[in-house]
Design a protein around this motif. Structure first.
Motif, PDB file in Angstrom:
ATOM      1  N   VAL A   1       0.833  -1.197   0.000  1.00 48.03           N
ATOM      2  CA  VAL A   1       0.000   0.000   0.000  1.00 48.03           C
ATOM      3  C   VAL A   1       0.870   1.251   0.000  1.00 48.03           C
ATOM      4  O   VAL A   1       0.621   2.206  -0.750  1.00 48.03           O
ATOM      5  N   SER A   2       1.907   1.263   0.822  1.00 45.82           N
ATOM      6  CA  SER A   2       2.775   2.441   0.903  1.00 45.82           C
ATOM      7  C   SER A   2       3.472   2.707  -0.433  1.00 45.82           C
ATOM      8  O   SER A   2       3.700   3.861  -0.800  1.00 45.82           O
ATOM      9  N   TYR A   3       3.791   1.653  -1.165  1.00 49.38           N
ATOM     10  CA  TYR A   3       4.449   1.789  -2.471  1.00 49.38           C
ATOM     11  C   TYR A   3       3.517   2.444  -3.485  1.00 49.38           C
ATOM     12  O   TYR A   3       3.917   3.352  -4.227  1.00 49.38           O
ATOM     13  N   VAL A   4       2.263   2.006  -3.515  1.00 49.53           N
ATOM     14  CA  VAL A   4       1.285   2.585  -4.441  1.00 49.53           C
ATOM     15  C   VAL A   4       0.986   4.034  -4.073  1.00 49.53           C
ATOM     16  O   VAL A   4       0.862   4.906  -4.952  1.00 49.53           O
ATOM     17  N   VAL A   5       0.877   4.314  -2.784  1.00 48.89           N
ATOM     18  CA  VAL A   5       0.609   5.692  -2.347  1.00 48.89           C
ATOM     19  C   VAL A   5       1.750   6.616  -2.766  1.00 48.89           C
ATOM     20  O   VAL A   5       1.525   7.760  -3.171  1.00 48.89           O
TER      21      VAL A   5
ATOM     22  N   TYR B   1       8.121  13.179   0.577  1.00 47.23           N
ATOM     23  CA  TYR B   1       7.337  11.967   0.332  1.00 47.23           C
ATOM     24  C   TYR B   1       8.202  10.714   0.523  1.00 47.23           C
ATOM     25  O   TYR B   1       7.756   9.720   1.125  1.00 47.23           O
ATOM     26  N   ILE B   2       9.414  10.758   0.021  1.00 42.97           N
ATOM     27  CA  ILE B   2      10.298   9.595   0.130  1.00 42.97           C
ATOM     28  C   ILE B   2      10.691   9.352   1.584  1.00 42.97           C
ATOM     29  O   ILE B   2      10.722   8.199   2.060  1.00 42.97           O
ATOM     30  N   ILE B   3      10.985  10.418   2.328  1.00 46.62           N
ATOM     31  CA  ILE B   3      11.310  10.276   3.756  1.00 46.62           C
ATOM     32  C   ILE B   3      10.131   9.648   4.497  1.00 46.62           C
ATOM     33  O   ILE B   3      10.301   8.738   5.313  1.00 46.62           O
ATOM     34  N   ALA B   4       8.927  10.148   4.215  1.00 45.36           N
ATOM     35  CA  ALA B   4       7.742   9.600   4.879  1.00 45.36           C
ATOM     36  C   ALA B   4       7.541   8.136   4.522  1.00 45.36           C
ATOM     37  O   ALA B   4       7.167   7.323   5.389  1.00 45.36           O
ATOM     38  N   TYR B   5       7.784   7.787   3.266  1.00 44.94           N
ATOM     39  CA  TYR B   5       7.639   6.399   2.815  1.00 44.94           C
ATOM     40  C   TYR B   5       8.522   5.467   3.650  1.00 44.94           C
ATOM     41  O   TYR B   5       8.052   4.445   4.172  1.00 44.94           O
ATOM     42  N   PHE B   6       9.771   5.810   3.807  1.00 47.10           N
ATOM     43  CA  PHE B   6      10.683   4.949   4.563  1.00 47.10           C
ATOM     44  C   PHE B   6      10.435   5.031   6.071  1.00 47.10           C
ATOM     45  O   PHE B   6      10.733   4.080   6.795  1.00 47.10           O
ATOM     46  N   SER B   7       9.876   6.134   6.538  1.00 49.39           N
ATOM     47  CA  SER B   7       9.635   6.258   7.979  1.00 49.39           C
ATOM     48  C   SER B   7       8.580   5.290   8.479  1.00 49.39           C
ATOM     49  O   SER B   7       8.550   4.952   9.673  1.00 49.39           O
ATOM     50  N   PHE B   8       7.684   4.826   7.588  1.00 45.95           N
ATOM     51  CA  PHE B   8       6.647   3.875   7.988  1.00 45.95           C
ATOM     52  C   PHE B   8       7.193   2.452   8.147  1.00 45.95           C
ATOM     53  O   PHE B   8       6.555   1.626   8.821  1.00 45.95           O
ATOM     54  N   MET B   9       8.328   2.141   7.539  1.00 48.08           N
ATOM     55  CA  MET B   9       8.803   0.762   7.489  1.00 48.08           C
ATOM     56  C   MET B   9       9.019   0.122   8.862  1.00 48.08           C
ATOM     57  O   MET B   9       8.613  -1.021   9.089  1.00 48.08           O
ATOM     58  N   PRO B  10       9.677   0.799   9.825  1.00 50.02           N
ATOM     59  CA  PRO B  10       9.852   0.161  11.140  1.00 50.02           C
ATOM     60  C   PRO B  10       8.528  -0.216  11.805  1.00 50.02           C
ATOM     61  O   PRO B  10       8.452  -1.240  12.489  1.00 50.02           O
ATOM     62  N   PHE B  11       7.515   0.599  11.615  1.00 54.57           N
ATOM     63  CA  PHE B  11       6.216   0.305  12.227  1.00 54.57           C
ATOM     64  C   PHE B  11       5.535  -0.870  11.534  1.00 54.57           C
ATOM     65  O   PHE B  11       4.864  -1.679  12.183  1.00 54.57           O
TER      66      PHE B  11
ATOM     67  N   ILE C   1       5.955  15.376   3.966  1.00 54.66           N
ATOM     68  CA  ILE C   1       5.926  14.231   4.888  1.00 54.66           C
ATOM     69  C   ILE C   1       4.521  14.039   5.442  1.00 54.66           C
ATOM     70  O   ILE C   1       3.986  12.922   5.484  1.00 54.66           O
ATOM     71  N   ALA C   2       3.891  15.130   5.861  1.00 60.36           N
ATOM     72  CA  ALA C   2       2.551  15.034   6.447  1.00 60.36           C
ATOM     73  C   ALA C   2       1.520  14.591   5.419  1.00 60.36           C
ATOM     74  O   ALA C   2       0.637  13.772   5.716  1.00 60.36           O
TER      75      ALA C   2
ATOM     76  N   TYR D   1      -2.375  10.417   3.666  1.00 57.57           N
ATOM     77  CA  TYR D   1      -2.922   9.581   2.589  1.00 57.57           C
ATOM     78  C   TYR D   1      -2.636   8.110   2.853  1.00 57.57           C
ATOM     79  O   TYR D   1      -3.516   7.254   2.748  1.00 57.57           O
ATOM     80  N   MET D   2      -1.413   7.797   3.231  1.00 60.14           N
ATOM     81  CA  MET D   2      -1.013   6.416   3.451  1.00 60.14           C
ATOM     82  C   MET D   2      -1.818   5.772   4.577  1.00 60.14           C
ATOM     83  O   MET D   2      -2.374   4.681   4.424  1.00 60.14           O
ATOM     84  N   ALA D   3      -1.899   6.418   5.715  1.00 66.61           N
ATOM     85  CA  ALA D   3      -2.570   5.816   6.867  1.00 66.61           C
ATOM     86  C   ALA D   3      -4.059   5.615   6.621  1.00 66.61           C
ATOM     87  O   ALA D   3      -4.627   4.590   7.015  1.00 66.61           O
ATOM     88  N   THR D   4      -4.695   6.575   5.950  1.00 65.79           N
ATOM     89  CA  THR D   4      -6.140   6.448   5.738  1.00 65.79           C
ATOM     90  C   THR D   4      -6.474   5.343   4.742  1.00 65.79           C
ATOM     91  O   THR D   4      -7.400   4.550   4.976  1.00 65.79           O
ATOM     92  N   VAL D   5      -5.744   5.262   3.628  1.00 61.65           N
ATOM     93  CA  VAL D   5      -6.065   4.215   2.657  1.00 61.65           C
ATOM     94  C   VAL D   5      -5.653   2.843   3.179  1.00 61.65           C
ATOM     95  O   VAL D   5      -6.320   1.834   2.894  1.00 61.65           O
ATOM     96  N   ASP D   6      -4.584   2.759   3.958  1.00 62.52           N
ATOM     97  CA  ASP D   6      -4.172   1.485   4.539  1.00 62.52           C
ATOM     98  C   ASP D   6      -5.266   0.951   5.450  1.00 62.52           C
ATOM     99  O   ASP D   6      -5.603  -0.237   5.419  1.00 62.52           O
ATOM    100  N   TYR D   7      -5.843   1.819   6.237  1.00 68.60           N
ATOM    101  CA  TYR D   7      -6.932   1.426   7.130  1.00 68.60           C
ATOM    102  C   TYR D   7      -8.126   0.915   6.330  1.00 68.60           C
ATOM    103  O   TYR D   7      -8.732  -0.109   6.660  1.00 68.60           O
ATOM    104  N   MET D   8      -8.466   1.608   5.239  1.00 70.05           N
ATOM    105  CA  MET D   8      -9.645   1.224   4.465  1.00 70.05           C
ATOM    106  C   MET D   8      -9.428  -0.046   3.647  1.00 70.05           C
ATOM    107  O   MET D   8     -10.331  -0.865   3.522  1.00 70.05           O
ATOM    108  N   VAL D   9      -8.227  -0.220   3.076  1.00 66.57           N
ATOM    109  CA  VAL D   9      -7.947  -1.445   2.326  1.00 66.57           C
ATOM    110  C   VAL D   9      -8.045  -2.653   3.252  1.00 66.57           C
ATOM    111  O   VAL D   9      -8.589  -3.702   2.878  1.00 66.57           O
TER     112      VAL D   9
END
Length: 599
Positions: A218-222, A378-388, A451-452, A457-465
């Motif tokens: 999901v994060s990749y598509v976003v 956007y790229i920083i935010a993308y990688f920041s989600f990975m540990p979680f 980043i924000a 976008y990432m968190a909301t669509v991830d929740y819905m998918v």
């Protein structure tokens, strides 16, 4: 009279009847599913790894035998042949192509800005009139996401994306050849309406990954979605500087044709119901009229041809499904509005780039390159989600899916969402220009905004998918609609917003207002995180799908098979006043089912 027990699947059936899955009377009379579940086996031949001919046994442990002798193929009977079991290299190859497709669609939405001024000059119209092409495309794109999404669930992802890409490419031609604003508006409107957008591409994630493993995909598509909007002005600056404005559309066409050809040759179908039909056809062909394999049919084959299984009423219901979910499902409504207003704020904010950076004498190319910090954000935010993602996956592996509540997918958003307010405030008060501030300062704060934006976008669509699984396209279509529609409206007021406020802070005050709005906008994130259970309890469709998954041996249930279950429940409706049959133990897992979701 004996008290009835309503099973979760029956609850889902009731909800589905409101979302465009109620069958026609003809279908109900044609299908017979009252016969008990039976175990069928069929032995054919196959080629082993050593090249020898080996017997292959297909067991239909949960398939009902119809009166006409047909056996409907279920996911349990061929799970390894569906998208969930594609090799990892194949999944990520398909997703990389989708990354390029999604980038091209968002590229089309943003690069139009580089044609506005020269086009207005050639057509001899005000810049505000020429800007309407951007507004029209975004609003049409918003509804296009909603209109294409449910059809990808019914007919398959590959064919829908191919048709969408073809139409988008066709409508680039009248735009490139336009001799007046009316032709341009018509081409832009049809191009936006033809864009399937992220609702379909995110649906493909739900086709190939289980909910507990989907976050990386999901994060990749976003990233492709938000990235395409930023790549456009970077490339557009060079086009505007060195080429005629019509090349803005020829470049879109070249990019679109490349994306369509790549998708045509490198992507395969991922939708489970379509793959089940193909597996059933293959087994019938191999059986050569012998054994139970000769009577196996996919879910769509059982229902007949498209013309027979879809009446005009059902077509309307399929088209309106995303809009109904947007209105009736609090999860979809709240998260879509959050994401949409965030995108509108950022779209308005980007209109400040030209007046702000002209203070440092930024030319056309330099102004386009000023969008690079957003892309870096956007790229920083993308990688920041990975540990979680890794932490949550490890927790689910060790303690089970229930160890990670659904709202955990919004956890990192609690810390990244405030960067929207901080970034806008910082950008506002570093816009005072030279010699007091260096131009690097507002660019740094724009990266925080990026980043924000990605995180929301990432968190909301991830929740819905995760919540809606096989209906992810319809659910995320609401998200896309809100983002594009509100961004399109912003195209009307963004420029006057940055030119009509009183001096001496004509540039600082507008962005400060946006920062204040961003602060108010992000507050519901914390409410949703702490009170998420309240929203889920009122999102009946998502809640009932989750219950049905657990009832069906912990797997998801797709719309194809649930439509069939609706027909069954309608047969029983006359007896529901008295007693209901409880869901049978060991009930079959229908077509399109999947493993447990976080909900």
């Amino acid at each position: 009279m004996m008290q009835s027990t309503i099973s979760p699947s029956e609850k889902v059936n009731t909800e589905l009847s409101d979302l465009g899955h109620a069958p026609t009377r003809r279908e109900s009379s044609e299908e017979r599913e009252d016969t008990p579940t039976t175990i069928f086996t069929n032995t054919t031949t196959g080629i082993g790894d050593d090249g020898n001919v080996l017997p292959v046994t297909h067991t239909y442990s949960k398939a009902p035998r119809r009166e006409d002798g047909k056996i409907e193929l279920c996911e349990d009977d061929c799970y390894k042949e569906l998208g969930f079991c594609f090799p990892e290299w194949k999944k990520w190859s398909i997703l990389t192509v989708i990354f390029i497709v999604q980038t091209s669609m968002n590229f089309n939405a943003s690069i139009f800005a580089n044609a506005i001024s020269p086009m207005a000059e050639e057509f001899n119209v005000p810049v505000e009139t020429a800007r309407h092409g951007q507004m029209v495309f975004l609003i049409a794109y918003a509804f296009g996401c909603e209109l294409w999404a449910p059809w990808s669930e019914e007919l398959g992802r590959w064919s829908i994306l191919q048709l969408s890409l073809f139409l988008v490419n066709v409508w680039q031609i009248p735009c490139a050849l336009a001799q007046n604003p009316s032709t341009m508006l018509a081409g832009r409107f049809l191009g936006g309406l033809s864009s399937a957008g992220g609702s379909v591409t995110l649906g493909m994630v739900a086709d190939m990954w289980e909910p507990n493993d989907q976050q990386f995909a999901v994060s990749y598509v976003v990233l492709s979605s938000v990235g395409g909007s930023v790549v456009a002005p970077i490339v557009g600056g060079f086009i505007q500087q060195y080429l005629h404005w019509r090349w803005v559309f020829w470049i879109q066409l070249i990019f679109g044709v490349f994306a369509q050809l790549l998708h045509y040759f490198a992507c395969s179908e991922t939708r489970s119901s379509v793959l089940l039909d193909r597996v059933a056809k293959g087994r019938r062909k191999a059986a050569k009229g012998q054994g139970d394999d000769a009577n196996v049919y996919g879910p769509n084959e059982i229902k007949g041809s498209l013309r027979h299984r879809l009446s005009f009423k059902e077509i309307v219901e399929i088209w309106t499904r995303p809009f109904i979910m947007f209105v009736k499902e609090p999860i979809v409504l709240c998260l879509s509005l959050l994401s949409g207003f965030s995108d509108a704020l950022i779209f308005t904010f980007l209109e400040s780039y030209k007046p702000v950076f002209s203070q440092w004498n930024f030319g056309t190319i330099a102004l386009g390159l000023a969008f690079i910090p957003l892309l870096v954000g956007y790229i920083i935010a993308y990688f920041s989600f990975m540990p979680f993602f890794r932490r949550d996956r490890r927790a689910r592996q060790l303690k089970g899916a229930d160890a990670v509540p659904p709202e955990r997918r919004l956890y990192w958003l609690l810390y990244t969402a405030p960067l929207l307010t901080l970034g806008l405030f910082g950008f506002a008060w570093t816009s005072v220009g030279p010699p007091r501030v260096h131009w690097i300062a507002p660019l740094v704060f724009s990266a925080l905004v990026g980043i924000a934006n990605y995180a929301i976008y990432m968190a909301t669509v991830d929740y819905m998918v995760a919540a809606y699984g096989p209906y992810a396209s319809s659910a995320t279509g609401g998200n896309g609609m809100a983002r594009d529609f509100l961004a399109g409206i912003a195209a009307l007021y963004a420029t006057p917003f940055y030119t009509n406020l009183p001096a001496p802070y004509t540039l600082e005050y507008p962005t400060t207002i946006l920062a204040c709005l961003a602060f108010v906008l992000t507050l519901p994130i914390y409410v949703f995180y702490w009170k998420g259970a309240w929203f889920r309890e009122r999102s009946k469709f998502a809640l009932n799908i989750a219950a049905s998954r657990m009832e069906n041996e912990g797997r998801r249930t797709s719309n194809v098979s649930l439509a069939r279950d609706v027909r069954k429940s309608q047969k029983e409706s006359s007896s529901r006043q008295g007693s209901r049959r409880s869901s049978p133990v060991g009930q079959r897992t229908p077509a399109g089912s999947r493993r447990p979701s976080l909900l």
